[in-house]
Design an enzyme around this catalytic site. Structure first.
Site, PDB file in Angstrom:
ATOM      1  N   CYS A 124      21.312  25.363 -21.307  1.00 48.55           N
ATOM      2  CA  CYS A 124      20.319  26.126 -22.082  1.00 48.55           C
ATOM      3  C   CYS A 124      20.764  27.560 -22.353  1.00 48.55           C
ATOM      4  CB  CYS A 124      18.982  26.114 -21.354  1.00 48.55           C
ATOM      5  SG  CYS A 124      18.438  24.455 -20.933  1.00 48.55           S
ATOM      6  N   HIS A 253      14.913  31.761 -23.457  1.00 49.24           N
ATOM      7  CA  HIS A 253      15.015  30.304 -23.554  1.00 49.24           C
ATOM      8  C   HIS A 253      13.620  29.704 -23.382  1.00 49.24           C
ATOM      9  CE1 HIS A 253      15.879  26.212 -22.936  1.00 49.24           C
ATOM     10  NE2 HIS A 253      15.766  26.237 -21.625  1.00 49.24           N
ATOM     11  N   ASN A 283      11.338  21.989 -24.823  1.00 49.50           N
ATOM     12  CA  ASN A 283      12.598  22.613 -24.397  1.00 49.50           C
ATOM     13  C   ASN A 283      13.747  21.963 -25.174  1.00 49.50           C
ATOM     14  OD1 ASN A 283      14.955  23.356 -23.075  1.00 49.50           O
ATOM     15  ND2 ASN A 283      14.047  23.231 -21.029  1.00 49.50           N
TER      16      ASN A 283
HETATM   17  N1  COA Z   1       1.223  14.863 -15.659  1.00 49.89           N
HETATM   18  C1  COA Z   1       0.199  14.957 -14.814  1.00 49.89           C
HETATM   19  N2  COA Z   1       0.355  15.222 -13.501  1.00 49.89           N
HETATM   20  C2  COA Z   1       1.595  15.364 -13.047  1.00 49.89           C
HETATM   21  C3  COA Z   1       2.727  15.277 -13.866  1.00 49.89           C
HETATM   22  C4  COA Z   1       2.501  15.005 -15.230  1.00 49.89           C
HETATM   23  N3  COA Z   1       3.510  14.904 -16.128  1.00 49.89           N
HETATM   24  N4  COA Z   1       3.819  15.510 -13.137  1.00 49.89           N
HETATM   25  C5  COA Z   1       3.422  15.723 -11.879  1.00 49.89           C
HETATM   26  N5  COA Z   1       2.047  15.635 -11.820  1.00 49.89           N
HETATM   27  C6  COA Z   1       1.211  15.821 -10.649  1.00 49.89           C
HETATM   28  C7  COA Z   1       1.838  15.296  -9.379  1.00 49.89           C
HETATM   29  O1  COA Z   1       1.529  13.948  -9.165  1.00 49.89           O
HETATM   30  C8  COA Z   1       1.213  16.183  -8.339  1.00 49.89           C
HETATM   31  O2  COA Z   1      -0.083  15.732  -8.049  1.00 49.89           O
HETATM   32  P1  COA Z   1      -0.717  15.849  -6.573  1.00 49.89           P
HETATM   33  O3  COA Z   1      -0.799  17.324  -6.302  1.00 49.89           O
HETATM   34  O4  COA Z   1      -2.040  15.173  -6.700  1.00 49.89           O
HETATM   35  O5  COA Z   1       0.251  15.145  -5.674  1.00 49.89           O
HETATM   36  C9  COA Z   1       1.068  17.530  -9.043  1.00 49.89           C
HETATM   37  O6  COA Z   1       1.030  17.217 -10.456  1.00 49.89           O
HETATM   38  C10 COA Z   1       2.196  18.477  -8.773  1.00 49.89           C
HETATM   39  O7  COA Z   1       3.438  17.774  -8.932  1.00 49.89           O
HETATM   40  P2  COA Z   1       4.807  18.491  -8.980  1.00 49.89           P
HETATM   41  O8  COA Z   1       5.904  17.490  -9.194  1.00 49.89           O
HETATM   42  O9  COA Z   1       4.901  19.370  -7.770  1.00 49.89           O
HETATM   43  O10 COA Z   1       4.655  19.318 -10.334  1.00 49.89           O
HETATM   44  P3  COA Z   1       4.974  20.824 -10.631  1.00 49.89           P
HETATM   45  O11 COA Z   1       3.800  21.671 -10.386  1.00 49.89           O
HETATM   46  O12 COA Z   1       6.287  21.227 -10.030  1.00 49.89           O
HETATM   47  O13 COA Z   1       5.174  20.737 -12.217  1.00 49.89           O
HETATM   48  C11 COA Z   1       6.972  20.701 -13.789  1.00 49.89           C
HETATM   49  C12 COA Z   1       6.184  19.910 -12.755  1.00 49.89           C
HETATM   50  C13 COA Z   1       8.080  19.827 -14.308  1.00 49.89           C
HETATM   51  C14 COA Z   1       6.009  21.048 -14.937  1.00 49.89           C
HETATM   52  C15 COA Z   1       7.501  22.013 -13.157  1.00 49.89           C
HETATM   53  O14 COA Z   1       8.158  21.716 -11.941  1.00 49.89           O
HETATM   54  C16 COA Z   1       8.458  22.747 -14.046  1.00 49.89           C
HETATM   55  O15 COA Z   1       8.122  23.100 -15.160  1.00 49.89           O
HETATM   56  N6  COA Z   1       9.671  23.035 -13.548  1.00 49.89           N
HETATM   57  C17 COA Z   1      10.700  23.693 -14.374  1.00 49.89           C
HETATM   58  C18 COA Z   1      11.365  22.663 -15.255  1.00 49.89           C
HETATM   59  C19 COA Z   1      12.204  23.254 -16.333  1.00 49.89           C
HETATM   60  O16 COA Z   1      11.789  24.189 -16.998  1.00 49.89           O
HETATM   61  N7  COA Z   1      13.394  22.682 -16.543  1.00 49.89           N
HETATM   62  C20 COA Z   1      14.309  23.131 -17.552  1.00 49.89           C
HETATM   63  C21 COA Z   1      14.919  24.425 -17.193  1.00 49.89           C
HETATM   64  S1  COA Z   1      16.064  24.941 -18.377  1.00 49.89           S
END
Ligand code: COA
Length: 331
Positions: A124, A253, A283
């Site tokens: 990215c 980004h 993204n």
């Molecule tokens: N829709 C609904 N719920 C979801 C979900 C989705 N797509 N993905 C995860 N959940 C739920 C999980 O089941 C969990 O539920 P619980 O608390 O009841 O167990 C809760 O949401 C948290 O899950 P988690 O995996 O810890 O999610 P998160 O808060 O880390 O969010 C991302 C996930 C991907 C949005 C976040 O980690 C993120 O944006 N990270 C950066 C990714 C990125 O930008 N990558 C590219 C970089 S260049």
């Protein structure tokens, strides 16, 4: 066709050089994948995705070379040049058309060029890396360089995965980077400072094996991204002898609005001064910064003489910040 074979760099008489972003172009494939579409594949909701990422929809389809070409042709037209004037093509991508060869030569060919053309893989951060590399090549005597960021991430995204499936989409952005002579035109554009970095300790927090889809530790990516943005932005500001108040527009980004908000809080940046297209593109990795730049120009958010900060970060991990003073060719 120009003869580029082994031409020696022309370094005499260049003097202190600057660069203009003479023309910008963008391309998005037609097919839209909305958050609601994703609810048919995974347990999620439009509300959850918007709240956690800021993304409303993303585009899928097309090829990396096809999108590159469309964006490049628009950039060439916006710069008011002929494609034959281009000395070099740099294509930042993490999703090339083929495993071998790179995609840049095909794009150059379609533009009628046989100049140097190579892919740049810095995930990215790639387009900002490309900008800094182009600046160096201008210093070697080149006059016009096409710097593209283009991705077809749909071919390496598992849209049935709740973590990665909600994030990624396709698109391309391109810039004609043109050398200026700062001696003759002190008001020309200029790269004021930059910071390029990497930390391979974090390879496995976001990666894809050959032929496979992306795997991601979302929480760790989030944490590391916020840390490196804060670091890199501050390094670039210090190198330019500037403060946050000197920056007219920040183009980060487009990964996740919450990453931007968290990083900005510490840096004292404002969202009002930030260009975002994430909501409708998702993204798009190396394409995301030039896509947001194109949109900012279209909306008259950049004026001649403005200072613009590009901040890339992503898999690798890699990061890249560039502070650019816009020349006299903005709106
Ligand atoms: N829709 C609904 N719920 C979801 C979900 C989705 N797509 N993905 C995860 N959940 C739920 C999980 O089941 C969990 O539920 P619980 O608390 O009841 O167990 C809760 O949401 C948290 O899950 P988690 O995996 O810890 O999610 P998160 O808060 O880390 O969010 C991302 C996930 C991907 C949005 C976040 O980690 C993120 O944006 N990270 C950066 C990714 C990125 O930008 N990558 C590219 C970089 S260049």
């Amino acid at each position: 066709m120009k003869d580029h074979s082994g031409a020696a760099p022309v370094t005499e008489g260049i003097g202190p050089w600057g660069m203009n972003l003479a023309g910008i172009g963008a391309a998005l494939p037609d097919q839209v994948l909305t958050n609601d579409d994703l609810t048919e594949k995974i347990e999620t909701s439009d509300e959850w995705i918007r709240e956690r990422t800021g993304i409303g929809e993303r585009r899928i389809g097309g090829t990396t070379s096809g999108l590159s070409l469309e964006a490049a042709r628009k950039a060439i037209a916006a710069a008011g040049i002929d494609a034959s004037e281009i000395d070099q093509v740099i294509l930042a991508t993490t999703s090339p058309d083929y495993r071998l060869p790179g995609t840049a030569p095909a794009v150059a060919h379609e533009l009628g060029l046989q100049c140097g053309a190579f892919d740049l893989q810095a995930a990215c951060s790639g387009w900002v890396y490309g900008l800094v590399v182009a600046n160096g090549l201008l210093g070697q005597g080149m006059k016009k360089i096409l710097v593209i960021g283009a991705e077809t991430l749909d071919k390496m995204t598992d849209y049935s995965d709740r973590g990665t499936g909600i994030l990624f989409g396709n698109g391309a952005g391109a810039a004609i980077v043109e050398r200026t002579d700062l001696g003759q035109d002190p008001n020309g554009g200029q790269l004021l400072s930059w910071d390029l970095g990497s930390n391979g300790e974090f390879v496995r927090i976001l990666y894809a094996e050959h032929g496979d889809t992306m795997l991601m530790d979302g929480k760790e990516v989030f944490r590391q991204a916020v840390t490196v943005i804060r670091h890199s932005a501050q390094v670039a500001l210090d190198r330019a002898g500037l403060t946050v108040d000197d920056i007219d527009l920040i183009i980060p980004h487009q990964a996740n609005i919450r990453i931007v908000e968290a990083a900005w809080k510490k840096l004292g940046f404002s969202l009002d001064k930030t260009a975002m297209v994430l909501e409708r593109t998702g993204n798009t990795s190396a394409a995301s910064i030039p896509l947001a730049l194109d949109n900012a120009l279209e909306n008259g958010r950049i004026k001649s003489g403005d200072t613009v900060m590009f901040i890339g970060f992503g898999a690798g991990m890699t990061w890249a910040t560039a502070i650019f003073k816009w020349g006299t060719n903005a709106s």
